[in-house]
Design an enzyme around this catalytic site. Sequence first.
Site, PDB file in Angstrom:
ATOM      1  N   HIS B  82      14.477 -58.348  11.492  1.00  0.00           N
ATOM      2  CA  HIS B  82      13.909 -56.801  11.009  1.00  0.00           C
ATOM      3  C   HIS B  82      14.990 -55.843  11.280  1.00  0.00           C
ATOM      4  O   HIS B  82      15.908 -55.842  11.915  1.00  0.00           O
ATOM      5  CB  HIS B  82      12.897 -56.491  11.895  1.00  0.00           C
ATOM      6  CG  HIS B  82      11.907 -55.482  12.200  1.00  0.00           C
ATOM      7  ND1 HIS B  82      12.201 -54.474  11.762  1.00  0.00           N
ATOM      8  CD2 HIS B  82      10.758 -55.474  11.316  1.00  0.00           C
ATOM      9  CE1 HIS B  82      11.273 -53.492  11.673  1.00  0.00           C
ATOM     10  NE2 HIS B  82      10.735 -54.379  11.283  1.00  0.00           N
ATOM     11  N   ASP B 165      27.104 -36.417  16.365  1.00  0.00           N
ATOM     12  CA  ASP B 165      28.236 -35.939  14.912  1.00  0.00           C
ATOM     13  C   ASP B 165      28.717 -37.410  14.122  1.00  0.00           C
ATOM     14  O   ASP B 165      27.216 -37.702  14.239  1.00  0.00           O
ATOM     15  CB  ASP B 165      29.647 -36.472  16.185  1.00  0.00           C
ATOM     16  CG  ASP B 165      29.789 -35.052  16.829  1.00  0.00           C
ATOM     17  OD1 ASP B 165      29.342 -33.855  16.966  1.00  0.00           O
ATOM     18  OD2 ASP B 165      30.757 -35.296  18.165  1.00  0.00           O
ATOM     19  N   ALA B 172      24.094 -48.003  21.666  1.00  0.00           N
ATOM     20  CA  ALA B 172      23.303 -48.065  21.259  1.00  0.00           C
ATOM     21  C   ALA B 172      22.891 -47.040  20.165  1.00  0.00           C
ATOM     22  O   ALA B 172      21.496 -47.461  19.227  1.00  0.00           O
ATOM     23  CB  ALA B 172      22.134 -46.297  22.212  1.00  0.00           C
TER      24      ALA B 172
END
Lengths: 306, 306
Positions: B82, B165, B172
Amino acid sequence: MPGIVECIPNFSEGRRSEVIDQIVSAIESISGAVLLDRESDPNHNRSVVTFVASPDRVVDAAIAAVKKASELIDLNKHTGEHPRMGATDVIPFVPISGVSMEDCVALARDCGERMWSELGIPVYLYEKAATRPERENLAAVRKGQFEGIRDDIGSNEARRPDFGDLRVHPTAGITAVGARPPLIAYNVNLATSDVEIANKIARAVRHQSGGFRYVKALGFELKDRGIVQVSMNMVNYEGTPLFRVFEAVKREAARYGVAVAGSEIVGLVPQRALNAVADYYLQLEDFTEVQILEHRLAAAIEEAER
Amino acid sequence: MPGIVECIPNFSEGRRSEVIDQIVSAIESISGAVLLDRESDPNHNRSVVTFVASPDRVVDAAIAAVKKASELIDLNKHTGEHPRMGATDVIPFVPISGVSMEDCVALARDCGERMWSELGIPVYLYEKAATRPERENLAAVRKGQFEGIRDDIGSNEARRPDFGDLRVHPTAGITAVGARPPLIAYNVNLATSDVEIANKIARAVRHQSGGFRYVKALGFELKDRGIVQVSMNMVNYEGTPLFRVFEAVKREAARYGVAVAGSEIVGLVPQRALNAVADYYLQLEDFTEVQILEHRLAAAIEEAER
């Protein structure tokens, strides 16, 4: 005990609103009883009060209401268009959620027993709570009304109450207590001004003249709209569902070359009755109400609170 | 604040169940957050967690989950079928009851702002929360996935996050946070073994090829039953209701001389979607959901508890 029971006592007073105020206050004095609706009709001289409560509170609330009504209403002084036999005329218990019809039959018996033992008011059990077939129909039970039953009950074994001696209460009369499914007031409107067509269709679908078992129906004119209506009481929407009757009315109307203009639900409808309509028309395969997000949610929240 | 919001975060971990256990625990540590469902797919290496909470708690629970996922999932080591761009890949907020889509957009913004300020994870807002039209579609936002966005974001102004930013979080990644209506997985089964007919009908009803705006559709064979299926995602059941699509599929099927065998709802369906079906087929006049007994009941009980 969890679960919700609806109770819809009918009182023989529709003119003195202060009397109904006091009856409603008596109901609301029972913790957990929640008033849903009250309606008074001065011509009928009758009021219908709708409340809900858990199964272990609903009889307390009904008894409180019956007691107050027996203090404030004297049937010897009552006149009105609607037939009646008691100050509290009829008390149906209706299963809403988490309770069965059998539970409501037990509640009706408990209520009847307490009305006689605590208040001296005799009781006939009717509809699903009836102890003999001829008492299932409320109209048959109430035949003769207060005055007729008062004069006849002592000498007519068929009139023997389910709870109480062979006499009515001198001022509060006698009450029918029972259990039944929720009623749905459901009308189908037809694009014609010919009320005879509505009458014919009403006869085709109603139980009385050979139609569906749980349908009562009449034809009406809606003069302001120039159309007619098949006006129905669906007295058991699980036995005779809305969609089946709607389709039957549509087909009958087509036979007279008349279109269905629409249909209407008057007042409240149980969610399950509408879910059955969606299930039918979408031809759903293996659908259960557990798939409804709100059901899953309620179950999860209940689980979390435990 | 009253009301219920559903939140369905997707995490890039579908093999280590202990990781999802810890994420679920983080969600459940927030008082009032209730887990409805969790599903992990090892091939996709992805998990979908469904929970509900009140609007003033749902972001706390989402943040707790995102924090835990960022501690336990390293996208540099993640592979799966996925597409994904973040440890927490996507977080949709869905209005269920007593909250509007606008409320959910505000929740998505609040969640995105906190993910950046508290956890240093940048965020794209998508679907109803999108700040530019090209970000409404999640697939477009996620194009290139973690690796592609990481390499491209510093030099491509079109990639600028809504919060954060011009760089992804080193382990992550970056997360899409948004608001959307509930999805309904809805299939119509056809009494034929010819999958080409299902494909043709899917193309007729889906948005991509000129059909209904809020329908995604594909044709499938149900080999064990010897029939075929038009399999759909209804992404906005108020914009494109079930009955309209069902009727369209029925008419297209009739054109090929094929009957509809039935339809099915996979997983959960909001009650309102079914009520709209009942309203349509009964041609109800002036019906509102306030007439549903359960609504009246809920309102009366809420009133009584106040």
